[in-house]
Each structure stands twice: as C-alpha cells, then as structure tokens.
Design a protein around this motif. Structure first.
Motif, short mmCIF file in Angstrom:
data_model
loop_
_atom_site.label_atom_id
_atom_site.label_comp_id
_atom_site.label_asym_id
_atom_site.label_seq_id
_atom_site.Cartn_x
_atom_site.Cartn_y
_atom_site.Cartn_z
N GLU A 120 -46.28 -6.17 -56.03
CA GLU A 120 -47.52 -6.38 -56.78
C GLU A 120 -47.39 -5.81 -58.19
OE1 GLU A 120 -51.49 -5.58 -55.25
OE2 GLU A 120 -50.65 -5.60 -53.21
N TYR A 121 -46.81 -4.63 -58.30
CA TYR A 121 -46.63 -4.00 -59.61
C TYR A 121 -45.67 -4.81 -60.47
CZ TYR A 121 -45.36 -0.48 -63.07
OH TYR A 121 -45.11 0.19 -64.26
N LEU A 122 -44.60 -5.32 -59.86
CA LEU A 122 -43.64 -6.12 -60.62
C LEU A 122 -44.28 -7.42 -61.12
CD1 LEU A 122 -40.39 -5.69 -58.48
CD2 LEU A 122 -40.96 -4.60 -60.66
N PHE A 123 -45.16 -7.99 -60.32
CA PHE A 123 -45.85 -9.21 -60.76
C PHE A 123 -46.64 -8.96 -62.06
CE2 PHE A 123 -46.24 -10.69 -56.07
CZ PHE A 123 -44.91 -11.09 -56.09
N LYS A 124 -47.11 -7.72 -62.21
CA LYS A 124 -47.94 -7.41 -63.38
C LYS A 124 -47.12 -7.06 -64.61
CE LYS A 124 -51.73 -5.68 -60.50
NZ LYS A 124 -52.53 -4.49 -60.10
N ILE A 125 -45.93 -6.49 -64.42
CA ILE A 125 -45.17 -6.01 -65.59
C ILE A 125 -44.06 -6.96 -66.04
CG2 ILE A 125 -45.68 -3.62 -64.98
CD1 ILE A 125 -42.73 -3.38 -64.07
N GLU A 127 -43.76 -9.72 -67.46
CA GLU A 127 -44.53 -10.74 -68.17
C GLU A 127 -43.72 -11.97 -68.58
OE1 GLU A 127 -47.08 -9.42 -71.22
OE2 GLU A 127 -47.98 -7.82 -70.03
N PRO A 128 -42.44 -11.86 -68.93
CA PRO A 128 -41.71 -13.09 -69.27
C PRO A 128 -41.67 -14.11 -68.13
CG PRO A 128 -40.51 -11.18 -70.06
CD PRO A 128 -41.62 -10.66 -69.21
N LEU A 129 -41.73 -13.62 -66.89
CA LEU A 129 -41.68 -14.51 -65.74
C LEU A 129 -43.05 -14.76 -65.11
CD1 LEU A 129 -38.51 -13.11 -63.92
CD2 LEU A 129 -38.67 -15.20 -65.28
N THR A 130 -43.92 -13.76 -65.17
CA THR A 130 -45.19 -13.85 -64.45
C THR A 130 -46.41 -13.95 -65.35
OG1 THR A 130 -45.47 -11.43 -64.38
CG2 THR A 130 -44.17 -12.45 -62.61
N HIS A 131 -46.25 -13.68 -66.65
CA HIS A 131 -47.36 -13.65 -67.61
C HIS A 131 -48.38 -12.57 -67.27
CE1 HIS A 131 -46.74 -17.91 -69.48
NE2 HIS A 131 -45.60 -17.31 -69.18
N GLY A 132 -47.92 -11.55 -66.54
CA GLY A 132 -48.75 -10.37 -66.31
C GLY A 132 -50.02 -10.64 -65.54
N ILE A 133 -51.06 -9.87 -65.88
CA ILE A 133 -52.32 -9.97 -65.13
C ILE A 133 -53.07 -11.26 -65.44
CG2 ILE A 133 -52.58 -7.46 -64.93
CD1 ILE A 133 -54.51 -7.56 -67.29
N SER A 134 -52.75 -11.90 -66.54
CA SER A 134 -53.43 -13.16 -66.86
C SER A 134 -52.95 -14.30 -65.97
CB SER A 134 -53.23 -13.53 -68.32
OG SER A 134 -51.85 -13.70 -68.61
N GLY A 135 -51.77 -14.18 -65.42
CA GLY A 135 -51.28 -15.18 -64.48
C GLY A 135 -50.44 -16.27 -65.14
#
Length: 333
Positions: A120-125, A127-135
């Motif tokens: 879950e933490y990695l999904f948030k940080i 950003e190049p792959l997940t776009h962070g908390i914005s999704g």
C-alpha cells in the motif's frame, strides 16, 4: 470437477453472457463487480481454503495486477495486459509466500498483513508508475482497433474470465497438485510422510493464487478506469477473507456465493435506505450489519453458504421416494 457441475457452470455463464447486452448500466456494473470479486475470492480460496495458508495481502496483490495492467493498457497492449497483470501479481505473491516455508498459522498471517501495508505504501510513493494518491488513469483497452468502454462489455469480459478461472480451479482440484494442496492443508507432517514436497506445493499455491488475484485486480482497474491506492486497502483484504468464510472455504462454488453476498449486501442496504428515505442512518449501519453477519455465520454455520445449500439439497433429495438419507455425504462443490 464432475461433468454435471461443469455443464451447469457452462450453462450459467452462457445465460449471463446472453443477457448482458440487454441490461441497463447499473445492473451491468453490479454483474461486473460481482464477477471480479468472485475471481479474487476464488484466488484466495485456492491459497487459504485448499492449501491452508492464511493471507491478508489479497488486496495488495490485486493492486499490483491493476497498476501493471493499467500501465500496459496505456502503452497500447490491450487485453494482453490482463494476463500480464496476473503474472506480475504471481511474482509478488511468491515473494510474499517465501516466509511460509518457515512461518505457519498466525505468524504467517501477520507476515502477509505486513506485506499488505508495505505494498500500500509503495502504491503511494512510486509515482512514476502509480501516480501516487491521485491514482493511475487507465485508457480503455482496444480489440482490433475498437475500444472496450461499455459497461455491458466489461460485464461480459468479467464473466468470461470468471468462468475460465472457476473451471480451471475445478480441473486443478482433480490433479495430483490439487490433492497435495488438501493434504498440506490438513497436516504438513503427514504430507511429508506421504512423499509430498511441501515447499513445492506451497510455491504453486502462492503462484496460482497470486496470478488469479492479479487477473481480478487487472479487470477491476480496467473496468473502473482507475487504479487508486484506496481501492486496494487492507479493508478489501478483510472483505475477501469474509467472502470465503461466508461462502464456504475449500469449496468451488462457495467463494462465488460469498462474493455475491458480501458485494451486494451494501448495495441492498443502500437501496433500502433510499426507499424509506433514511439513507444516512442505514449507511452508518452497513459496517455493523456486515460484521454481525460474519459473526453469525461463524457461530451458526462456520462452513458457509455452501453448507446451507448442501443441507437443503439433501432434504429435498430425502423427501423424494427412493432419495438418499440426509446423512449421505456429498462432494464439496
């Protein structure tokens, strides 16, 4: 899997696929989310219900599948992104499952819980792959140049994937590997005494379960067109554990019943609230009702909805002339 069960599964899947073009968007959406939840529940049931390895990282594995498929869809790979998302989640699942070679029971469950929070933490940080908390916004996949972006098309795709996963697990249960899962679940010492390679068996359980979770996550991201960290939180992992408990662990059809029950219950409560003009009150009671139902199932029917269905079937059979007695045993469907 018995031939009759397979034929029934084909008939049900064909019927659903036949009616989806005529469904309104909301009903098609419900069919999609129930099918996706059923796929995820089948994956967890393979690991927990069949092999006996408790996991609280199902949502995180689905998130890996969703982010992988989302990036690949945006790169133009179309529906090929779904199995590739499954492969990415399978790889992560094997890594998470490595402690299972040393840890058992509650200790391993805590290890998977830690993996859930780490991912879950990695999904948030990342950003190049997940776009962070914005999704991550996901473009609709294309087939022969045509974009799949209709709710009914997503429903048909999700149901087709569900049937493939369901029938695949049914075939797996009848193989030596599937029977090895059951022996490992019951007693690892006995399994070793029978010549079963416990480490190899667990490896395949994690690999296959993770692959199925990745497919469910990939389909979820594509259908919602968004992969967001909040969509794959620990609460979702708890929901999936509830699905297999309510439906019936270790059975083939139980996870489908549990997924439909757990997924549609909040929708039903919301609609009842709107009908009686008390949406805010009933909305607050949804979590309470959900928790109470889980407790009631554990107390009064720990084997889940499949046990209820089996008992009803036995009573109906016994009531017919020449029928079997209710004490007769039946195969876990």
């Amino acid at each position: 899997m018995k031939r009759a069960h397979f034929i029934v599964g084909v008939a049900v899947a064909a019927a659903v696929l036949a009616v989806t073009p005529f469904l309104d968007r909301y009903v098609a959406y419900l069919v999609t989310i129930v099918a996706i939840s059923s796929i995820g529940a089948l994956g967890l049931n393979l690991l927990t219900g069949l092999c006996g390895q408790i996991s609280f990282a199902q949502a995180a594995l689905m998130g890996i599948g969703a982010y992988t498929a989302g990036n690949l869809c945006n790169a133009g790979l179309g529906l090929f992104a779904i199995p590739l998302g499954g492969l990415a989640a399978a790889t992560a699942s094997v890594v998470i499952g490595l402690p299972a070679l040393r840890l058992r029971g509650l200790y391993f469950a805590i290890a998977t819980l830690a993996a859930q929070f780490i991912l879950e933490y990695l999904f948030k940080i990342l950003e190049p792959l997940t776009h962070g908390i914005s999704g991550l916004l996901i473009r609709p996949p294309t087939v022969l140049g045509f974009a799949i972006q209709d709710d009914r098309a997503y429903a048909r795709l999700a149901v087709a994937l569900l049937f493939l996963v369901w029938s695949g697990i049914g075939v797996l249960r009848a193989t030596n590997l599937g029977r090895s899962f059951l022996v490992v679940r019951e007693n690892e010492i006995v399994a070793r005494g029978m010549g079963i390679d416990v480490a190899r068996t667990k490896f395949w359980a994690f690999l296959l379960s993770g692959f199925i979770a990745g497919i469910a996550g990939a389909m979820s991201g594509i259908a919602s067109r968004l992969a967001n960290p909040e969509a794959f939180s620990f609460a979702l992992s708890v929901d999936y554990v509830a699905m297999i408990i309510v439906g019936g662990q270790g059975t083939l059809t139980g996870p489908l019943l549990g997924a439909a029950f757990v997924t549609l219950l909040p929708e039903a409560i919301q609609r009842i609230g709107e009908l009686f003009n008390t949406p805010s009150i009933l909305s607050a009671l949804r979590e309470f009702a959900f928790g109470m139902l889980i407790i009631l199932f554990l107390i009064f029917e720990p084997l889940g909805l499949m046990a209820v269905v089996r008992k009803l079937r036995l009573r109906l059979t016994a009531s017919k002339p020449g029928g079997k007695s209710p004490a007769a045993t039946t195969e876990a469907v």
